[in-house]
Write a protein that holds these residues in place. Structure first.
Motif, PDB file in Angstrom:
ATOM      1  N   MET A  41      39.519  29.625  35.391  1.00  0.00           N
ATOM      2  CA  MET A  41      40.626  29.701  36.339  1.00  0.00           C
ATOM      3  C   MET A  41      40.135  29.630  37.777  1.00  0.00           C
ATOM      4  O   MET A  41      40.789  29.017  38.637  1.00  0.00           O
ATOM      5  CB  MET A  41      41.428  30.976  36.104  1.00  0.00           C
ATOM      6  N   LEU A  42      39.000  30.239  38.064  1.00  0.00           N
ATOM      7  CA  LEU A  42      38.450  30.166  39.419  1.00  0.00           C
ATOM      8  C   LEU A  42      38.055  28.735  39.757  1.00  0.00           C
ATOM      9  O   LEU A  42      38.264  28.270  40.891  1.00  0.00           O
ATOM     10  CB  LEU A  42      37.253  31.102  39.552  1.00  0.00           C
ATOM     11  N   ALA A  43      37.479  28.022  38.801  1.00  0.00           N
ATOM     12  CA  ALA A  43      37.133  26.625  39.039  1.00  0.00           C
ATOM     13  C   ALA A  43      38.387  25.778  39.214  1.00  0.00           C
ATOM     14  O   ALA A  43      38.416  24.851  40.030  1.00  0.00           O
ATOM     15  CB  ALA A  43      36.289  26.098  37.881  1.00  0.00           C
ATOM     16  N   ALA A  44      39.447  26.098  38.466  1.00  0.00           N
ATOM     17  CA  ALA A  44      40.676  25.312  38.531  1.00  0.00           C
ATOM     18  C   ALA A  44      41.349  25.399  39.895  1.00  0.00           C
ATOM     19  O   ALA A  44      42.030  24.461  40.314  1.00  0.00           O
ATOM     20  CB  ALA A  44      41.642  25.755  37.437  1.00  0.00           C
ATOM     21  N   ILE A  45      41.166  26.537  40.604  1.00  0.00           N
ATOM     22  CA  ILE A  45      41.777  26.674  41.929  1.00  0.00           C
ATOM     23  C   ILE A  45      40.774  26.361  43.038  1.00  0.00           C
ATOM     24  O   ILE A  45      41.061  26.566  44.218  1.00  0.00           O
ATOM     25  CB  ILE A  45      42.374  28.080  42.144  1.00  0.00           C
ATOM     26  N   GLY A  46      39.590  25.889  42.659  1.00  0.00           N
ATOM     27  CA  GLY A  46      38.591  25.502  43.643  1.00  0.00           C
ATOM     28  C   GLY A  46      37.757  26.633  44.180  1.00  0.00           C
ATOM     29  O   GLY A  46      37.033  26.461  45.168  1.00  0.00           O
ATOM     30  N   ALA A  47      37.810  27.796  43.546  1.00  0.00           N
ATOM     31  CA  ALA A  47      37.038  28.953  44.009  1.00  0.00           C
ATOM     32  C   ALA A  47      35.665  29.041  43.354  1.00  0.00           C
ATOM     33  O   ALA A  47      34.891  29.952  43.649  1.00  0.00           O
ATOM     34  CB  ALA A  47      37.819  30.237  43.758  1.00  0.00           C
ATOM     35  N   ALA A  48      35.359  28.140  42.457  1.00  0.00           N
ATOM     36  CA  ALA A  48      34.044  28.060  41.814  1.00  0.00           C
ATOM     37  C   ALA A  48      33.744  26.596  41.565  1.00  0.00           C
ATOM     38  O   ALA A  48      34.656  25.782  41.390  1.00  0.00           O
ATOM     39  CB  ALA A  48      34.033  28.836  40.503  1.00  0.00           C
ATOM     40  N   ALA A 260      39.359  37.115  48.321  1.00  0.00           N
ATOM     41  CA  ALA A 260      40.303  36.060  48.711  1.00  0.00           C
ATOM     42  C   ALA A 260      40.615  35.144  47.528  1.00  0.00           C
ATOM     43  O   ALA A 260      41.768  34.720  47.350  1.00  0.00           O
ATOM     44  CB  ALA A 260      39.735  35.248  49.864  1.00  0.00           C
ATOM     45  N   ALA A 261      39.604  34.842  46.709  1.00  0.00           N
ATOM     46  CA  ALA A 261      39.818  33.999  45.531  1.00  0.00           C
ATOM     47  C   ALA A 261      40.694  34.701  44.513  1.00  0.00           C
ATOM     48  O   ALA A 261      41.590  34.094  43.906  1.00  0.00           O
ATOM     49  CB  ALA A 261      38.476  33.610  44.916  1.00  0.00           C
ATOM     50  N   LEU A 262      40.450  35.987  44.312  1.00  0.00           N
ATOM     51  CA  LEU A 262      41.267  36.753  43.370  1.00  0.00           C
ATOM     52  C   LEU A 262      42.713  36.847  43.851  1.00  0.00           C
ATOM     53  O   LEU A 262      43.647  36.737  43.049  1.00  0.00           O
ATOM     54  CB  LEU A 262      40.679  38.152  43.183  1.00  0.00           C
ATOM     55  N   ARG A 263      42.895  37.052  45.144  1.00  0.00           N
ATOM     56  CA  ARG A 263      44.261  37.127  45.672  1.00  0.00           C
ATOM     57  C   ARG A 263      44.996  35.795  45.503  1.00  0.00           C
ATOM     58  O   ARG A 263      46.182  35.771  45.162  1.00  0.00           O
ATOM     59  CB  ARG A 263      44.232  37.547  47.142  1.00  0.00           C
ATOM     60  N   LEU A 265      44.388  33.572  43.194  1.00  0.00           N
ATOM     61  CA  LEU A 265      44.673  33.427  41.763  1.00  0.00           C
ATOM     62  C   LEU A 265      45.881  34.267  41.375  1.00  0.00           C
ATOM     63  O   LEU A 265      46.766  33.796  40.646  1.00  0.00           O
ATOM     64  CB  LEU A 265      43.443  33.834  40.944  1.00  0.00           C
ATOM     65  N   HIS A 266      45.948  35.485  41.874  1.00  0.00           N
ATOM     66  CA  HIS A 266      47.079  36.356  41.569  1.00  0.00           C
ATOM     67  C   HIS A 266      48.385  35.766  42.107  1.00  0.00           C
ATOM     68  O   HIS A 266      49.415  35.778  41.413  1.00  0.00           O
ATOM     69  CB  HIS A 266      46.850  37.749  42.152  1.00  0.00           C
ATOM     70  N   GLN A 267      48.345  35.242  43.298  1.00  0.00           N
ATOM     71  CA  GLN A 267      49.549  34.641  43.881  1.00  0.00           C
ATOM     72  C   GLN A 267      50.018  33.437  43.072  1.00  0.00           C
ATOM     73  O   GLN A 267      51.214  33.271  42.806  1.00  0.00           O
ATOM     74  CB  GLN A 267      49.274  34.234  45.333  1.00  0.00           C
ATOM     75  N   ARG A 268      49.084  32.598  42.678  1.00  0.00           N
ATOM     76  CA  ARG A 268      49.453  31.414  41.887  1.00  0.00           C
ATOM     77  C   ARG A 268      49.995  31.812  40.520  1.00  0.00           C
ATOM     78  O   ARG A 268      50.961  31.225  40.033  1.00  0.00           O
ATOM     79  CB  ARG A 268      48.245  30.498  41.723  1.00  0.00           C
ATOM     80  N   GLN A 269      49.348  32.791  39.900  1.00  0.00           N
ATOM     81  CA  GLN A 269      49.812  33.246  38.592  1.00  0.00           C
ATOM     82  C   GLN A 269      51.196  33.888  38.692  1.00  0.00           C
ATOM     83  O   GLN A 269      52.044  33.710  37.820  1.00  0.00           O
ATOM     84  CB  GLN A 269      48.810  34.221  37.987  1.00  0.00           C
TER      85      GLN A 269
END
Length: 280
Positions: A41-48, A260-263, A265-269
């Motif tokens: 999921m982190l890779a999917a949003i560009g955070a990894a 920031a990446a977790l936030r 991800l949470h917002q998108r989810q």
């Protein structure tokens, strides 16, 4: 690294290749390492840069160092490596997810068969340990036709030919079942991994973290936390701090992940979850 993995599970030294060891390792692994697709999921949003690879040696090193395991390819790949090093006879088998329309026809799951461990319950000595289903069985299933009860859940195995079987999950579980047939190599698993872990792969839309314990199973899917079994419940995790606390409560490590990446991800989810609610 195998010793580091065993220490993380609270196992001192290298135990003998017995059924009792298999049972103990199975329970401890489930208690320690949740099923997760966080790196995907982190890779999917560009955070990894990319999802974690499924090379069992890489997974073993990550887990021994305190990191997360991943999804079924990671968990069962790692465990197969450990079991073989401890002297168990292990066969890797391909699984196909069963939905209402039948088997997917794709390699969706890495399953394991351990042989040569006869007991009074299972004189044939063939067992199915599985650490990659997230909310399925707590203890290895004997590869014997019929219904198998564990802690209030009921599973069913149906033989398919000489070496295959169909698994029917408890109705409370998160999927219908799995068709296991044939053998699979690590190269096939590695080839299939990018198809599942990069968009539009099946594991790239919703965060899923699951842990099976002695009396039930917890799942955080997107921003909903559900429990089946003892203490069954369901709740939304719209507050960011509550969401991260729930993830860590299931044993997921967030170390090294930027807030920031977790936030994000949470917002998108949360947004995707609201869209889903409108289509129910």
């Amino acid at each position: 690294m195998i010793d580091g993995y065993l220490r993380r599970l609270g196992i001192a030294g290298r135990p003998e290749a017995t059924y009792e060891t298999l049972l103990d390792l199975h329970r401890r692994h489930l208690d320690t390492l949740p099923y997760d697709n966080l790196s995907i999921m982190l890779a999917a949003i560009g955070a990894a840069e990319a999802p974690d690879p499924v090379d069992p040696a890489v997974t073993l090193e990550r887990v021994a160092g305190g990191g997360n395991a991943g999804y079924c390819f990671h968990h069962n790949g790692l465990v197969a490596l450990v079991l073989e090093e401890l002297g168990f006879e292990v066969v890797r088998r391909p699984g196909q997810l069963i939905e209402t329309t039948g088997p997917s026809g794709e390699l969706d799951h890495l399953a394991l068969e351990v042989r040569g461990l006869p007991t009074a319950e299972n004189p044939g000595g063939r067992w199915w340990p599985d650490l990659g289903f997230g909310d399925a069985f707590r203890e290895p299933l004997p590869l014997v036709d019929g219904h198998h009860r564990q802690n209030g859940f009921v599973y069913r195995l149906v033989r398919v030919g000489e070496q295959g079987w169909t698994f029917h999950h408890d109705p409370a579980g998160s999927f219908h079942g799995n068709l296991i047939r044939g053998e699979v190599g690590l190269d096939e698993v590695a080839t299939r991994h990018p198809q599942l872990s990069t968009p539009p792969g099946d594991y790239t839309t919703k965060l899923v973290v699951q842990r099976r314990d002695a009396t039930g199973a917890d799942t955080v899917r997107s921003i909903r936390h559900t429990r089946i079994g003892e203490g069954a419940s369901s709740r939304e995790l719209r507050d960011f701090a509550e969401w991260t606390a729930a993830l860590e409560g299931l044993g997921l490590s967030l170390e090294g992940v930027e807030e920031a990446a977790l936030r994000e991800l949470h917002q998108r989810q949360s947004a995707d979850y609201d869209e889903w609610l409108l289509t129910r």
